[in-house]
Design a protein around this motif. Sequence first.
Motif, mmCIF file in Angstrom:
data_model
loop_
_atom_site.group_PDB
_atom_site.id
_atom_site.type_symbol
_atom_site.label_atom_id
_atom_site.label_comp_id
_atom_site.label_asym_id
_atom_site.label_seq_id
_atom_site.Cartn_x
_atom_site.Cartn_y
_atom_site.Cartn_z
ATOM 1 N N VAL A 5 0.727 -1.229 0.050
ATOM 2 C CA VAL A 5 0.221 0.089 0.026
ATOM 3 C C VAL A 5 0.782 1.255 -0.013
ATOM 4 O O VAL A 5 1.826 1.349 0.595
ATOM 5 C CB VAL A 5 -1.177 -0.032 1.190
ATOM 6 C CG1 VAL A 5 -1.895 1.358 1.354
ATOM 7 C CG2 VAL A 5 -1.767 -1.147 1.274
ATOM 8 N N ALA A 6 0.444 2.348 -0.841
ATOM 9 C CA ALA A 6 1.268 3.541 -0.798
ATOM 10 C C ALA A 6 0.664 4.391 0.102
ATOM 11 O O ALA A 6 -0.471 4.379 0.652
ATOM 12 C CB ALA A 6 1.107 4.130 -2.490
ATOM 13 N N ASN A 7 1.567 5.658 0.628
ATOM 14 C CA ASN A 7 1.305 6.587 1.317
ATOM 15 C C ASN A 7 0.988 6.257 2.841
ATOM 16 O O ASN A 7 0.565 7.042 3.365
ATOM 17 C CB ASN A 7 0.013 7.346 0.693
ATOM 18 C CG ASN A 7 0.413 7.583 -0.500
ATOM 19 O OD1 ASN A 7 1.287 8.170 -1.033
ATOM 20 N ND2 ASN A 7 -0.815 7.707 -1.472
ATOM 21 N N ILE A 8 1.362 5.091 3.283
ATOM 22 C CA ILE A 8 1.352 4.800 4.842
ATOM 23 C C ILE A 8 2.769 5.375 5.236
ATOM 24 O O ILE A 8 3.815 4.669 4.775
ATOM 25 C CB ILE A 8 1.111 3.362 5.173
ATOM 26 C CG1 ILE A 8 -0.471 2.917 4.406
ATOM 27 C CG2 ILE A 8 1.120 3.145 6.350
ATOM 28 C CD1 ILE A 8 -0.626 1.663 4.720
ATOM 29 N N ASN A 9 2.894 6.447 6.072
ATOM 30 C CA ASN A 9 3.922 6.986 6.508
ATOM 31 C C ASN A 9 4.431 6.561 7.736
ATOM 32 O O ASN A 9 5.517 6.648 8.145
ATOM 33 C CB ASN A 9 4.174 8.320 6.146
ATOM 34 C CG ASN A 9 3.741 8.686 4.719
ATOM 35 O OD1 ASN A 9 4.663 8.291 3.893
ATOM 36 N ND2 ASN A 9 2.879 9.621 4.701
ATOM 37 N N CYS A 10 3.445 6.420 8.517
ATOM 38 C CA CYS A 10 3.728 6.389 10.362
ATOM 39 C C CYS A 10 2.422 5.787 10.869
ATOM 40 O O CYS A 10 1.664 5.176 10.183
ATOM 41 C CB CYS A 10 3.740 7.454 10.640
ATOM 42 S SG CYS A 10 2.330 8.896 10.587
ATOM 43 N N LYS A 52 -10.600 -1.762 -1.363
ATOM 44 C CA LYS A 52 -9.716 -0.859 -2.014
ATOM 45 C C LYS A 52 -10.352 0.375 -2.270
ATOM 46 O O LYS A 52 -9.477 1.295 -2.084
ATOM 47 C CB LYS A 52 -9.350 -1.719 -3.289
ATOM 48 C CG LYS A 52 -8.478 -2.905 -3.307
ATOM 49 C CD LYS A 52 -8.331 -3.648 -4.496
ATOM 50 C CE LYS A 52 -7.550 -4.575 -4.692
ATOM 51 N NZ LYS A 52 -7.215 -5.183 -6.011
ATOM 52 N N LYS A 53 -11.588 0.462 -2.564
ATOM 53 C CA LYS A 53 -12.249 1.839 -2.507
ATOM 54 C C LYS A 53 -12.228 2.615 -1.346
ATOM 55 O O LYS A 53 -11.727 3.743 -1.256
ATOM 56 C CB LYS A 53 -13.745 1.791 -3.096
ATOM 57 C CG LYS A 53 -14.443 3.069 -3.150
ATOM 58 C CD LYS A 53 -15.736 2.886 -3.592
ATOM 59 C CE LYS A 53 -16.617 4.168 -3.773
ATOM 60 N NZ LYS A 53 -16.065 5.189 -2.788
ATOM 61 N N GLU A 54 -12.434 2.008 -0.072
ATOM 62 C CA GLU A 54 -12.190 2.670 1.116
ATOM 63 C C GLU A 54 -10.903 3.121 1.459
ATOM 64 O O GLU A 54 -10.481 4.120 1.928
ATOM 65 C CB GLU A 54 -12.723 1.944 2.185
ATOM 66 C CG GLU A 54 -14.150 1.288 2.004
ATOM 67 C CD GLU A 54 -15.345 2.457 2.703
ATOM 68 O OE1 GLU A 54 -14.647 3.530 3.230
ATOM 69 O OE2 GLU A 54 -16.391 2.308 2.221
ATOM 70 N N MET A 55 -9.737 2.398 1.053
ATOM 71 C CA MET A 55 -8.358 2.752 1.177
ATOM 72 C C MET A 55 -8.091 3.960 0.318
ATOM 73 O O MET A 55 -7.318 4.784 0.965
ATOM 74 C CB MET A 55 -7.650 1.467 0.812
ATOM 75 C CG MET A 55 -7.575 0.523 1.882
ATOM 76 S SD MET A 55 -6.756 0.624 3.778
ATOM 77 C CE MET A 55 -4.846 0.823 2.895
ATOM 78 N N SER A 56 -8.424 3.798 -0.884
ATOM 79 C CA SER A 56 -8.534 5.154 -1.467
ATOM 80 C C SER A 56 -8.988 6.332 -1.305
ATOM 81 O O SER A 56 -8.364 7.294 -1.256
ATOM 82 C CB SER A 56 -8.881 4.703 -2.902
ATOM 83 O OG SER A 56 -8.641 5.716 -3.654
ATOM 84 N N ASP A 57 -10.486 6.159 -0.478
ATOM 85 C CA ASP A 57 -10.788 7.415 -0.080
ATOM 86 C C ASP A 57 -10.117 7.935 0.966
ATOM 87 O O ASP A 57 -10.251 9.075 1.339
ATOM 88 C CB ASP A 57 -12.558 6.944 0.324
ATOM 89 C CG ASP A 57 -13.319 6.776 -0.859
ATOM 90 O OD1 ASP A 57 -12.961 6.885 -1.917
ATOM 91 O OD2 ASP A 57 -14.395 6.148 -0.569
ATOM 92 N N LEU A 58 -9.492 7.228 1.727
ATOM 93 C CA LEU A 58 -8.616 7.536 2.815
ATOM 94 C C LEU A 58 -7.108 8.258 2.502
ATOM 95 O O LEU A 58 -6.463 8.781 3.189
ATOM 96 C CB LEU A 58 -8.505 6.534 3.846
ATOM 97 C CG LEU A 58 -9.441 6.161 4.567
ATOM 98 C CD1 LEU A 58 -9.227 4.775 5.441
ATOM 99 C CD2 LEU A 58 -10.198 7.008 5.686
ATOM 100 N N GLY A 59 -7.099 7.857 1.336
ATOM 101 C CA GLY A 59 -5.720 8.492 0.651
ATOM 102 C C GLY A 59 -4.650 7.370 0.495
ATOM 103 O O GLY A 59 -3.335 7.786 0.150
#
Length: 66
Positions: A5-10, A52-59
């Motif tokens: 998954v992309a964009n998980i930073n912390c 996947k859609k819910e993850m995308s909605d969260l960024g």
Amino acid sequence: MKFKVANINCQNCANLIKNSLEDEFGKIEVDLSVMPRTIEIDITQEKLEDFKKEMSDLGFEVLEEL
């Protein structure tokens, strides 16, 4: 199932995902020790597109299934 998954930073990102989605999709494990980050979840094929859609909605973009 396990996903990159992309964009998980912390830990805050991990907490946002868990707090937002665990009620609907069940226990979610976020591995912050690898890049890109991975998520492990016990999910049915029927709920996969919703997840996947819910993850995308969260960024957070699900890059691939492992």
